[in-house]
Design a protein around this motif. Sequence first.
Motif, PDB file in Angstrom:
ATOM      1  N   VAL A 193     -57.780  -1.617  11.264  1.00 41.48           N
ATOM      2  CA  VAL A 193     -58.624  -2.578  10.562  1.00 41.48           C
ATOM      3  C   VAL A 193     -57.902  -3.081   9.314  1.00 41.48           C
ATOM      4  CG1 VAL A 193     -60.805  -2.905   9.350  1.00 41.48           C
ATOM      5  CG2 VAL A 193     -60.721  -1.513  11.421  1.00 41.48           C
ATOM      6  N   ASP A 194     -57.838  -4.401   9.176  1.00 47.05           N
ATOM      7  CA  ASP A 194     -57.196  -5.022   8.018  1.00 47.05           C
ATOM      8  C   ASP A 194     -58.254  -5.245   6.954  1.00 47.05           C
ATOM      9  OD1 ASP A 194     -55.576  -6.305   6.268  1.00 47.05           O
ATOM     10  OD2 ASP A 194     -55.312  -8.123   7.455  1.00 47.05           O
ATOM     11  N   ALA A 195     -58.538  -4.187   6.194  1.00 46.41           N
ATOM     12  CA  ALA A 195     -59.617  -4.245   5.211  1.00 46.41           C
ATOM     13  C   ALA A 195     -59.085  -3.897   3.832  1.00 46.41           C
ATOM     14  CB  ALA A 195     -60.735  -3.282   5.593  1.00 46.41           C
ATOM     15  N   THR A 196     -59.522  -4.648   2.837  1.00 47.12           N
ATOM     16  CA  THR A 196     -59.194  -4.340   1.451  1.00 47.12           C
ATOM     17  C   THR A 196     -60.447  -4.131   0.622  1.00 47.12           C
ATOM     18  OG1 THR A 196     -59.127  -6.691   0.882  1.00 47.12           O
ATOM     19  CG2 THR A 196     -57.052  -5.664   1.558  1.00 47.12           C
ATOM     20  N   SER A 197     -61.606  -4.458   1.194  1.00 48.23           N
ATOM     21  CA  SER A 197     -62.850  -4.344   0.436  1.00 48.23           C
ATOM     22  C   SER A 197     -64.028  -4.088   1.367  1.00 48.23           C
ATOM     23  CB  SER A 197     -63.104  -5.621  -0.379  1.00 48.23           C
ATOM     24  OG  SER A 197     -64.376  -5.584  -1.002  1.00 48.23           O
ATOM     25  N   ASN A 198     -64.926  -3.218   0.921  1.00 49.25           N
ATOM     26  CA  ASN A 198     -66.195  -2.989   1.614  1.00 49.25           C
ATOM     27  C   ASN A 198     -67.359  -3.590   0.833  1.00 49.25           C
ATOM     28  OD1 ASN A 198     -64.882  -1.540   3.616  1.00 49.25           O
ATOM     29  ND2 ASN A 198     -65.221   0.439   2.623  1.00 49.25           N
ATOM     30  N   ALA A 199     -67.037  -4.433  -0.167  1.00 47.09           N
ATOM     31  CA  ALA A 199     -68.074  -4.967  -1.053  1.00 47.09           C
ATOM     32  C   ALA A 199     -69.048  -5.862  -0.308  1.00 47.09           C
ATOM     33  CB  ALA A 199     -67.429  -5.731  -2.202  1.00 47.09           C
ATOM     34  N   SER A 200     -68.545  -6.669   0.647  1.00 53.31           N
ATOM     35  CA  SER A 200     -69.441  -7.587   1.356  1.00 53.31           C
ATOM     36  C   SER A 200     -69.373  -7.423   2.868  1.00 53.31           C
ATOM     37  CB  SER A 200     -69.094  -9.036   0.998  1.00 53.31           C
ATOM     38  OG  SER A 200     -67.745  -9.324   1.305  1.00 53.31           O
ATOM     39  N   THR A 201     -68.301  -6.828   3.377  1.00 58.65           N
ATOM     40  CA  THR A 201     -68.157  -6.598   4.814  1.00 58.65           C
ATOM     41  C   THR A 201     -67.545  -5.230   5.036  1.00 58.65           C
ATOM     42  OG1 THR A 201     -65.887  -7.484   4.939  1.00 58.65           O
ATOM     43  CG2 THR A 201     -67.697  -9.056   5.194  1.00 58.65           C
ATOM     44  N   LEU A 285     -45.956   8.911  -0.400  1.00 62.12           N
ATOM     45  CA  LEU A 285     -45.884   8.814  -1.857  1.00 62.12           C
ATOM     46  C   LEU A 285     -44.800   7.862  -2.335  1.00 62.12           C
ATOM     47  CD1 LEU A 285     -46.379  12.608  -2.714  1.00 62.12           C
ATOM     48  CD2 LEU A 285     -48.097  10.785  -2.671  1.00 62.12           C
ATOM     49  N   HIS A 286     -44.283   7.028  -1.438  1.00 65.09           N
ATOM     50  CA  HIS A 286     -43.277   6.045  -1.850  1.00 65.09           C
ATOM     51  C   HIS A 286     -43.973   4.782  -2.342  1.00 65.09           C
ATOM     52  CE1 HIS A 286     -39.913   3.189  -1.664  1.00 65.09           C
ATOM     53  NE2 HIS A 286     -39.136   4.252  -1.755  1.00 65.09           N
ATOM     54  N   ALA A 287     -43.334   4.104  -3.289  1.00 60.02           N
ATOM     55  CA  ALA A 287     -43.922   2.891  -3.866  1.00 60.02           C
ATOM     56  C   ALA A 287     -44.157   1.807  -2.820  1.00 60.02           C
ATOM     57  CB  ALA A 287     -43.024   2.359  -4.981  1.00 60.02           C
ATOM     58  N   ASN A 288     -43.442   1.840  -1.688  1.00 62.84           N
ATOM     59  CA  ASN A 288     -43.638   0.839  -0.639  1.00 62.84           C
ATOM     60  C   ASN A 288     -44.930   1.035   0.146  1.00 62.84           C
ATOM     61  OD1 ASN A 288     -41.234  -0.336  -1.370  1.00 62.84           O
ATOM     62  ND2 ASN A 288     -40.047   0.507   0.324  1.00 62.84           N
ATOM     63  N   ASN A 289     -45.587   2.169  -0.039  1.00 64.28           N
ATOM     64  CA  ASN A 289     -46.873   2.405   0.605  1.00 64.28           C
ATOM     65  C   ASN A 289     -47.922   1.541  -0.094  1.00 64.28           C
ATOM     66  OD1 ASN A 289     -49.284   3.324   1.655  1.00 64.28           O
ATOM     67  ND2 ASN A 289     -49.120   5.394   0.815  1.00 64.28           N
ATOM     68  N   GLY A 290     -48.400   0.518   0.589  1.00 70.07           N
ATOM     69  CA  GLY A 290     -49.349  -0.421  -0.003  1.00 70.07           C
ATOM     70  C   GLY A 290     -50.670   0.201  -0.381  1.00 70.07           C
ATOM     71  N   ILE A 422     -30.916  16.808  17.925  1.00 72.55           N
ATOM     72  CA  ILE A 422     -31.424  15.461  17.677  1.00 72.55           C
ATOM     73  C   ILE A 422     -32.868  15.364  18.156  1.00 72.55           C
ATOM     74  CG2 ILE A 422     -31.215  13.006  18.233  1.00 72.55           C
ATOM     75  CD1 ILE A 422     -28.243  13.385  18.582  1.00 72.55           C
ATOM     76  N   GLN A 423     -33.739  14.890  17.290  1.00 69.72           N
ATOM     77  CA  GLN A 423     -35.094  14.553  17.705  1.00 69.72           C
ATOM     78  C   GLN A 423     -35.440  13.179  17.129  1.00 69.72           C
ATOM     79  OE1 GLN A 423     -37.995  17.324  16.212  1.00 69.72           O
ATOM     80  NE2 GLN A 423     -37.611  16.854  14.076  1.00 69.72           N
ATOM     81  N   ARG A 424     -36.488  12.559  17.660  1.00 70.13           N
ATOM     82  CA  ARG A 424     -36.882  11.219  17.227  1.00 70.13           C
ATOM     83  C   ARG A 424     -38.337  11.231  16.789  1.00 70.13           C
ATOM     84  NH1 ARG A 424     -34.703   7.357  22.160  1.00 70.13           N
ATOM     85  NH2 ARG A 424     -32.505   7.947  22.097  1.00 70.13           N
ATOM     86  N   ASN A 425     -38.588  10.591  15.661  1.00 67.69           N
ATOM     87  CA  ASN A 425     -39.953  10.521  15.168  1.00 67.69           C
ATOM     88  C   ASN A 425     -40.073   9.408  14.135  1.00 67.69           C
ATOM     89  OD1 ASN A 425     -39.000  11.714  12.617  1.00 67.69           O
ATOM     90  ND2 ASN A 425     -38.895  13.613  13.801  1.00 67.69           N
ATOM     91  N   ASP A 426     -41.290   9.143  13.717  1.00 67.65           N
ATOM     92  CA  ASP A 426     -41.554   8.174  12.654  1.00 67.65           C
ATOM     93  C   ASP A 426     -42.864   8.557  11.995  1.00 67.65           C
ATOM     94  OD1 ASP A 426     -41.159   5.984  11.015  1.00 67.65           O
ATOM     95  OD2 ASP A 426     -42.078   4.550  12.388  1.00 67.65           O
ATOM     96  N   GLY A 427     -43.106   8.033  10.805  1.00 66.08           N
ATOM     97  CA  GLY A 427     -44.338   8.309  10.099  1.00 66.08           C
ATOM     98  C   GLY A 427     -44.770   7.110   9.276  1.00 66.08           C
ATOM     99  N   ARG A 428     -46.069   6.834   9.245  1.00 60.39           N
ATOM    100  CA  ARG A 428     -46.615   5.686   8.509  1.00 60.39           C
ATOM    101  C   ARG A 428     -48.010   6.019   7.990  1.00 60.39           C
ATOM    102  NH1 ARG A 428     -42.609   1.580   7.967  1.00 60.39           N
ATOM    103  NH2 ARG A 428     -41.002   2.574   9.247  1.00 60.39           N
ATOM    104  N   PRO A 429     -48.361   5.536   6.783  1.00 60.68           N
ATOM    105  CA  PRO A 429     -49.745   5.678   6.314  1.00 60.68           C
ATOM    106  C   PRO A 429     -50.691   4.880   7.208  1.00 60.68           C
ATOM    107  CG  PRO A 429     -48.259   5.169   4.491  1.00 60.68           C
ATOM    108  CD  PRO A 429     -47.479   4.951   5.749  1.00 60.68           C
ATOM    109  N   ALA A 430     -51.889   5.391   7.417  1.00 62.00           N
ATOM    110  CA  ALA A 430     -52.872   4.701   8.251  1.00 62.00           C
ATOM    111  C   ALA A 430     -53.561   3.573   7.500  1.00 62.00           C
ATOM    112  CB  ALA A 430     -53.910   5.695   8.758  1.00 62.00           C
ATOM    113  N   LEU A 431     -53.576   3.622   6.176  1.00 61.30           N
ATOM    114  CA  LEU A 431     -54.166   2.555   5.369  1.00 61.30           C
ATOM    115  C   LEU A 431     -53.103   1.535   4.991  1.00 61.30           C
ATOM    116  CD1 LEU A 431     -56.491   4.428   2.823  1.00 61.30           C
ATOM    117  CD2 LEU A 431     -57.191   3.097   4.816  1.00 61.30           C
ATOM    118  N   LEU A 432     -53.478   0.272   4.967  1.00 59.39           N
ATOM    119  CA  LEU A 432     -52.559  -0.784   4.551  1.00 59.39           C
ATOM    120  C   LEU A 432     -52.678  -1.073   3.057  1.00 59.39           C
ATOM    121  CD1 LEU A 432     -52.980  -3.292   7.520  1.00 59.39           C
ATOM    122  CD2 LEU A 432     -51.269  -1.487   7.233  1.00 59.39           C
TER     123      LEU A 432
END
Length: 455
Positions: A193-201, A285-290, A422-432
């Motif tokens: 979900v591309d959400a930044t606010s729950n104020a009205s929706t 905890l990186h600054a690139n995490n929006g 060798i192993q392969r993986n990735d990680g990302r925050p679930a919130l945008l």
Amino acid sequence: MTTTAQPTAPAAWEEFVQGLDTPQKFAEAMNDTSDAGFKARLKAYVTAQTADTAELQKLVQAETQATLTELLKGNGLGKPELVNARLNLAAAGKGNPLAKGAGLNGTFANLGEFIQANWHKSADRDRMPNAKSLAEKRAILAAYQEKVPSDGGFLVPEEFRTQIISMSLESAIVRPRAVVIPMGTNTLSFPTVDATSNASTVFGGIVVYRTEEGAEFVESQAKFARIKLDVTKQTALAYVTNETIKDTGGALMGWLNANLPQAFAWYEDLDYLKGDGAGNPLGALHANNGALLQINGRATQGTDTIVWENFLDMYARMLPQSLGRAVWIVSPDTFVQIATMALTVGTGGSAVWMPDAHGTPQLTLLGRPVIMSEKAPGILGDTGDVNFVDFGMYYIGDHEELSIETSPHVKFTSDQTTIRAIQRNDGRPALLSAITPQNSGPTLSSFIQLTSTNR
């Protein structure tokens, strides 16, 4: 202290905390056992917020499960029992039965024997007491390798890969608390979900109306973004004496158990906490995490200090549904500051962090665990020395493949073997991004960090 309405919303909680602006007021609230006391109000706030978001959490979980199921069906796993098997990494103690290495389960007695069978020193291998057995198992593995292409090296049986992961969980910070998603391909994208606010929706655009009978419905539509997990290689190099590999008494297995899982866990944590997302995971905890919310220190505190109000300010900005999972990640050099935090009352005072009956510090603050780690982004007084994170809102994509090979190079003159895994993986925050709550109060997130400002 008189009883007043309990703070059941973030703005009310923040107002309550700000009202404790003197040591006397705070000490009074802490010692007050009535409904107006600090502990009672904290419990009421968490209970109310969790109840308010319970239905929302159920919808999110249902949508996530449905999305993952469709993705797995797209990989040829249409039967529910196969989907459940793939999601259950530790099924029957053998790992995922659908992982690439699952067909090799039961071939080797342990990971040490697996490495012995694939040891590059064939002459020494052929003189070992179990040489015949190793040759037969090596033939099985070689035939299997033709069916499962790899980056080089030999595919580790799934049961041993799972064993390595399970052992690493004891020392890892992120993986045991994150959402781990099995991946059969190098890239996996799924909607969020591309959400930044729950104020009205809610859900990025859904509005719920009450209409009279016969009235037309008002249309609304949610906005969706995509989270992309794009696995990259994680390579580990280790050096083992040739005598250790030749030993059939378990020396190699003991060395592997003591080192390989901990090494993978160590470097995974560094990536999942501090990776910049460019060719590696995006750290929580990186600054690139929006979605990372950075909280400034209080204007009245001194240089390189941590005060109790810092923790209250961070707690107040955590998403309510994350409060039950969030943990504090702090740099070890913050211990003295945290352990000696106190409330001054007249000529006396009381400590905030109380030891147990044995004098051992209780590593919790506001009911949440405190993890001392040198992997915290900052040292005392710097940004990231104190962090408050819900790793349940962090996704890890596992390719479910581990390969290992040996080489005589690098340590040839010291009679050591180089082992490459060798192993392969990735990680990302679930919130945008951080979320504006329904009451339009200060933004909330699952990733909170204390900055160096005012400290």
